[in-house]
Design a protein around this motif. Sequence first.
Motif, short mmCIF file in Angstrom:
data_model
loop_
_atom_site.label_atom_id
_atom_site.label_comp_id
_atom_site.label_asym_id
_atom_site.label_seq_id
_atom_site.Cartn_x
_atom_site.Cartn_y
_atom_site.Cartn_z
N TRP A 1 0.86 -1.18 0.00
CA TRP A 1 0.00 0.00 0.00
C TRP A 1 0.89 1.23 0.00
O TRP A 1 1.71 1.42 0.90
CB TRP A 1 -0.90 0.00 1.23
CG TRP A 1 -1.78 -1.22 1.35
CD1 TRP A 1 -1.57 -2.30 2.16
CD2 TRP A 1 -3.00 -1.48 0.65
NE1 TRP A 1 -2.58 -3.21 2.00
CE2 TRP A 1 -3.47 -2.74 1.09
CE3 TRP A 1 -3.73 -0.76 -0.31
CZ2 TRP A 1 -4.65 -3.31 0.60
CZ3 TRP A 1 -4.90 -1.33 -0.80
CH2 TRP A 1 -5.36 -2.58 -0.34
N MET A 2 0.75 2.08 -1.02
CA MET A 2 1.65 3.22 -1.20
C MET A 2 0.86 4.52 -1.13
O MET A 2 -0.15 4.68 -1.85
CB MET A 2 2.36 3.11 -2.54
CG MET A 2 3.14 1.82 -2.74
SD MET A 2 3.88 1.69 -4.38
CE MET A 2 5.08 3.02 -4.30
N ASN A 3 1.28 5.44 -0.31
CA ASN A 3 0.63 6.74 -0.19
C ASN A 3 1.25 7.71 -1.18
O ASN A 3 2.39 8.14 -1.01
CB ASN A 3 0.79 7.27 1.24
CG ASN A 3 -0.01 8.54 1.48
OD1 ASN A 3 -0.37 9.26 0.55
ND2 ASN A 3 -0.28 8.83 2.75
N GLU A 4 0.50 8.03 -2.24
CA GLU A 4 0.94 9.02 -3.22
C GLU A 4 0.01 10.23 -3.23
O GLU A 4 -0.13 10.91 -4.24
CB GLU A 4 1.01 8.38 -4.61
CG GLU A 4 2.07 7.28 -4.71
CD GLU A 4 2.25 6.75 -6.12
OE1 GLU A 4 1.47 7.16 -7.02
OE2 GLU A 4 3.16 5.91 -6.33
N GLU B 1 7.95 16.12 8.82
CA GLU B 1 9.13 15.52 9.41
C GLU B 1 9.19 14.01 9.20
O GLU B 1 10.14 13.35 9.61
CB GLU B 1 9.16 15.81 10.93
CG GLU B 1 8.10 15.06 11.75
CD GLU B 1 6.71 15.67 11.63
OE1 GLU B 1 5.79 15.12 12.24
OE2 GLU B 1 6.56 16.68 10.92
N VAL B 2 8.18 13.46 8.56
CA VAL B 2 8.12 12.01 8.39
C VAL B 2 8.99 11.61 7.21
O VAL B 2 8.91 12.18 6.13
CB VAL B 2 6.67 11.56 8.17
CG1 VAL B 2 6.61 10.04 8.05
CG2 VAL B 2 5.80 12.04 9.32
N GLY B 3 9.82 10.61 7.39
CA GLY B 3 10.77 10.21 6.37
C GLY B 3 10.14 9.40 5.26
O GLY B 3 9.03 8.89 5.39
N PRO B 4 10.84 9.27 4.12
CA PRO B 4 10.32 8.54 2.96
C PRO B 4 9.99 7.08 3.27
O PRO B 4 9.17 6.47 2.59
CB PRO B 4 11.46 8.64 1.94
CG PRO B 4 12.26 9.81 2.37
CD PRO B 4 12.15 9.87 3.87
N GLU B 5 10.64 6.51 4.30
CA GLU B 5 10.39 5.11 4.62
C GLU B 5 8.95 4.88 5.08
O GLU B 5 8.48 3.75 5.18
CB GLU B 5 11.37 4.60 5.69
CG GLU B 5 11.21 5.27 7.06
CD GLU B 5 12.04 6.54 7.19
OE1 GLU B 5 12.38 7.13 6.15
OE2 GLU B 5 12.34 6.94 8.33
N PHE B 6 8.24 5.95 5.39
CA PHE B 6 6.87 5.82 5.85
C PHE B 6 5.85 6.07 4.74
O PHE B 6 4.68 6.27 5.00
CB PHE B 6 6.62 6.77 7.02
CG PHE B 6 7.37 6.39 8.27
CD1 PHE B 6 6.96 5.33 9.03
CD2 PHE B 6 8.51 7.08 8.64
CE1 PHE B 6 7.65 4.96 10.18
CE2 PHE B 6 9.21 6.73 9.78
CZ PHE B 6 8.79 5.66 10.55
N LYS B 7 6.30 6.05 3.50
CA LYS B 7 5.38 6.28 2.38
C LYS B 7 4.57 5.04 2.03
O LYS B 7 3.59 5.13 1.30
CB LYS B 7 6.16 6.72 1.14
CG LYS B 7 6.75 8.11 1.22
CD LYS B 7 7.43 8.45 -0.10
CE LYS B 7 8.03 9.84 -0.07
NZ LYS B 7 8.66 10.18 -1.36
N LYS B 8 4.98 3.88 2.50
CA LYS B 8 4.32 2.65 2.08
C LYS B 8 4.45 1.58 3.16
O LYS B 8 5.30 1.67 4.05
CB LYS B 8 4.95 2.14 0.78
CG LYS B 8 6.44 1.82 0.89
CD LYS B 8 7.03 1.47 -0.47
CE LYS B 8 8.52 1.16 -0.33
NZ LYS B 8 9.12 0.83 -1.65
N LYS B 9 3.57 0.59 3.04
CA LYS B 9 3.64 -0.58 3.92
C LYS B 9 3.29 -1.81 3.12
O LYS B 9 2.44 -1.75 2.23
CB LYS B 9 2.70 -0.43 5.11
CG LYS B 9 3.15 0.63 6.12
CD LYS B 9 2.37 0.56 7.41
CE LYS B 9 2.95 1.58 8.42
NZ LYS B 9 2.24 1.53 9.71
#
Length: 511
Positions: free
Chosen positions: A72-75, A127-135
Amino acid sequence: MTLAKFVDKLPIIRTIKPKGRMDGVPYYQMRIQQFKQKLHRDLPETTVWGLEGNYPGPTIEAKKNQLIKVEWMNELPSKHLLPVDTTIHGAEPNKPRVRTVVHLHGGVVQPDSDGYPDAWFTNGYREVGPEFKKKIYDYPNMQRGTTLWYHSHAIGITRLNVYAGVAGAYIIRDPAEKRLNLPKGKYEVTLLIQDRTFNDDGSLYYPCEPKPPIPNVCPSIVSDFFGDNILVNGKVWPYLEVEPRKYRFRIVNGSNSRFYRIGLSSSQPFYQIGTDGGFLESPVIAKKILIAPGERVDVIIDFSKLRGDNIVLTNNAPSPFPRGNPVNLTTEGQIMQFRVSKYLTSYDYSTIPYRLNIIKPLYERDARLERYLTLVRETDKYGRAFLLLDDKRWDDSITIKPLLGSIEVWTLINLANSTHPIHIHLVNFQILDRQPFDVEHYKKTGKILTTGPAVLPALNERGWKDTVRANPSEITRIIMRFVPYSGLYPWHCHILEHEDHEMMRPYEIIT
């Protein structure tokens, strides 16, 4: 805005294919995006949220017992499509306005793939890093073949994200179903029903009226929201051309607050073959079927004797349910139209079998304990009505800790004035009964004084469920076994406006 009915064809939601394989299993990629889509002939394109360029999102189909992975990717952009109420828990001013996490409703999954409300992620802004763009979630599909659905579940903004369009169907197919000879292929159609209101420019309308007024705040939390246009598969009041034969419809109520009591203008019956957790034991013949938010029904409609007819799928459920305003028969009283206008392309060999399934009952005598849980209406610090489970809020200490493998009976005591569809993550349950009681006596004494006999669930509720309608002035008893995973899961009302305003609690399965 009054829109013409039955001028757009029903979209058939596409089934998405795996992107490839990951760790040896099928891997799907689902990008959550903002885009424009035509929702009605007479509306300009509407900005919506969806998945893979579609609202509703594409259907995921999986085989029973086959593990799949979904990324699941947040774009999404950093600005929300709808007004965010920063006065409610989980959506405070220090939280990103746009957050997502996806829950597979009815899915039997590990806690870290369940879409826990606090496990939201963003598109990497602030402040949220790119690693939190998807799960990446694992879906083992070790459960009965059935219709599930996925939707956004981020705390404090679930109602907004789902209303914007983050939802879609998920079907688990059991190979053993082939022996039933049900309608299939193009004669099996998913219907995701939702309601929406539009501004004159075609944009989505969601209320932002302070009630009561709150200085410098434009809240969007309301006790219920009912759109004045009914959409099916992302089209307003569509039509479907059908052949004079049997069709199977997997129906999902994806609305925020609206209940539907569906019927057919031809007065013919539905043959209901399934509910939330799969097939019933035998088909149930019914002219009306009540579907609460979050519930699913699996039905067969026989058009074989209706060549040339136009048949409307109707709704007569009041809003709020069951004591609210009666249906306006010219708007929300109609859902879609079936046109029996196509030629029969081949003989209809499909059947409606007498026996569908074997459902083994859970017995009260095997229950480790019975929990008594209240559904109450309170007032928040701004004077707004809000609903609670067992008089507790989301962040209060966890009080429900079933043992892994144990059976429990939950008695839901509805002290409020409307029906609450209660959804429990992970488990399927069986409804034992419902019984009226004296609400005022309970409020004064804390004791249940019943005012009538216990009533067994309706025939079409006597299957496996994950969402149950708890009616006002009734106690509703359900029984479940807590398997196969331990860990933290939510349970909540599936009226999304209630869920977002504290009518949600965690529970923990322990070993």
